[in-house]
Design a protein around this motif. Structure first.
Motif, PDB file in Angstrom:
ATOM      1  N   ASP A 112      -6.207   4.678   2.745  1.00  0.00           N
ATOM      2  CA  ASP A 112      -5.471   5.885   3.147  1.00  0.00           C
ATOM      3  C   ASP A 112      -6.191   6.647   4.245  1.00  0.00           C
ATOM      4  O   ASP A 112      -6.076   7.855   4.359  1.00  0.00           O
ATOM      5  N   GLN A 113      -6.965   5.904   5.013  1.00  0.00           N
ATOM      6  CA  GLN A 113      -7.611   6.547   6.164  1.00  0.00           C
ATOM      7  C   GLN A 113      -7.672   5.569   7.341  1.00  0.00           C
ATOM      8  O   GLN A 113      -7.527   4.364   7.157  1.00  0.00           O
ATOM      9  N   GLN A 169       3.913   3.845   2.951  1.00  0.00           N
ATOM     10  CA  GLN A 169       3.763   5.239   3.402  1.00  0.00           C
ATOM     11  C   GLN A 169       2.344   5.546   3.866  1.00  0.00           C
ATOM     12  O   GLN A 169       2.077   6.631   4.390  1.00  0.00           O
ATOM     13  N   ALA A 170       1.438   4.605   3.650  1.00  0.00           N
ATOM     14  CA  ALA A 170       0.038   4.871   4.027  1.00  0.00           C
ATOM     15  C   ALA A 170      -0.351   3.955   5.194  1.00  0.00           C
ATOM     16  O   ALA A 170       0.509   3.499   5.945  1.00  0.00           O
ATOM     17  N   ASN A 196       0.840  -1.196   0.000  1.00  0.00           N
ATOM     18  CA  ASN A 196       0.000   0.000   0.000  1.00  0.00           C
ATOM     19  C   ASN A 196       0.879   1.251   0.000  1.00  0.00           C
ATOM     20  O   ASN A 196       1.368   1.663   1.052  1.00  0.00           O
ATOM     21  N   GLN A 197       1.081   1.805  -1.156  1.00  0.00           N
ATOM     22  CA  GLN A 197       1.881   3.027  -1.314  1.00  0.00           C
ATOM     23  C   GLN A 197       3.268   2.886  -0.676  1.00  0.00           C
ATOM     24  O   GLN A 197       3.732   3.787   0.038  1.00  0.00           O
TER      25      GLN A 197
END
Ligand code: GTS
Length: 223
Positions: A176-177, A170-171, A166-167
């Motif tokens: 992304d929440q 970085q996330a 996931n990214q």
């Protein structure tokens, strides 16, 4: 009156001694006390942290061992166990169902069904890790501790893989929440890693006297 009530044992703070030990080794107590519910990673810590992070208020009903052993409360609980959680007139049992309920009602269940499925998957993996830690503490600590430390990286690997996917890490572990499984994940990892440090350095007050910098959690860890 807050709508939420948590009914549970006073399971937080100083850890119970692993079986075969009189008490936690000197020097670790202070560290462990900083970690909510570390002893058994109390089943309500994740929901408390989630509620606190979301600015929600709740009531606590602490059940003593004596009160529990009297019987009527146990008999009144659906599965004969705590925690029990009340959201207004809705009564729930099973800690992960409670977390899921909070996730749904507070809008923390991923942005779509796909993310929701991934959050479920992560949380089920965390539950497995939780059982592993609980088993070590409650059963053959002295006999099994070396194997636990050796195998821990393998148990953490799936989460690392997800994070990396996931990214590039970085996330969040999903999406992304913030999601409802995050506090369970964070707390359980801390428990698992601290147990490992306790095995390797039984007289050292490390490693987790602080949460990692930049972590999203706003909850006061002295809850
Ligand atoms: N699957 C349940 C959940 O997730 O809520 C397990 C609940 C459970 O094991 N409760 C224990 C209990 O009520 C307390 S704790 O181990 O979660 O702290 N034990 C008392 C009894 O009489 O069974």
């Amino acid at each position: 009156m807050p709508p939420y009530t948590i009914v549970y044992f006073p399971a937080r703070g100083v850890p119970p001694a692993p079986r075969g030990r009189q008490r936690a080794p000197m020097g670790t107590g202070q560290t462990l006390r900083l970690l909510p519910g570390l002893g058994g990673w109390g089943r309500c810590e994740a929901m408390r942290m989630l509620l606190a992070d979301q600015g929600q208020d709740w009531k606590e009903e602490v059940v003593t061992k004596d009160a529990w052993l009297q019987g009527p409360l146990k008999a009144s609980c659906l599965y004969g166990q705590l925690p029990k959680f009340q959201d207004g007139d809705l009564t729930l049992y099973q800690s992960n169902a409670i977390l899921r309920h909070l996730g749904r009602s507070l809008g923390l269940y991923g942005k779509d069904q796909r993310e929701a499925a991934l959050v479920d998957m992560v949380n089920d993996g965390v539950e497995d890790l939780r059982r592993l830690c609980g088993h070590l503490i409650r059963h053959n600590y002295e006999k099994d501790k070396a194997q636990y430390v050796e195998e821990l990286p393998g148990h953490l690997k799936p989460f690392e893989t997800l994070l990396a996917q996931n990214q590039g890490g970085q996330a969040f572990i999903v999406g992304d929440q913030v999601h409802w499984g995050a506090t369970h994940t964070l707390g359980c990892f801390t428990w698992a890693l601290t147990l490992s440090a306790l095995v390797c350095h039984p007289r050292s007050p490390r490693p987790c006297s602080r949460w990692p910098a930049g972590v999203w959690l706003k909850a006061d860890l002295e809850l």
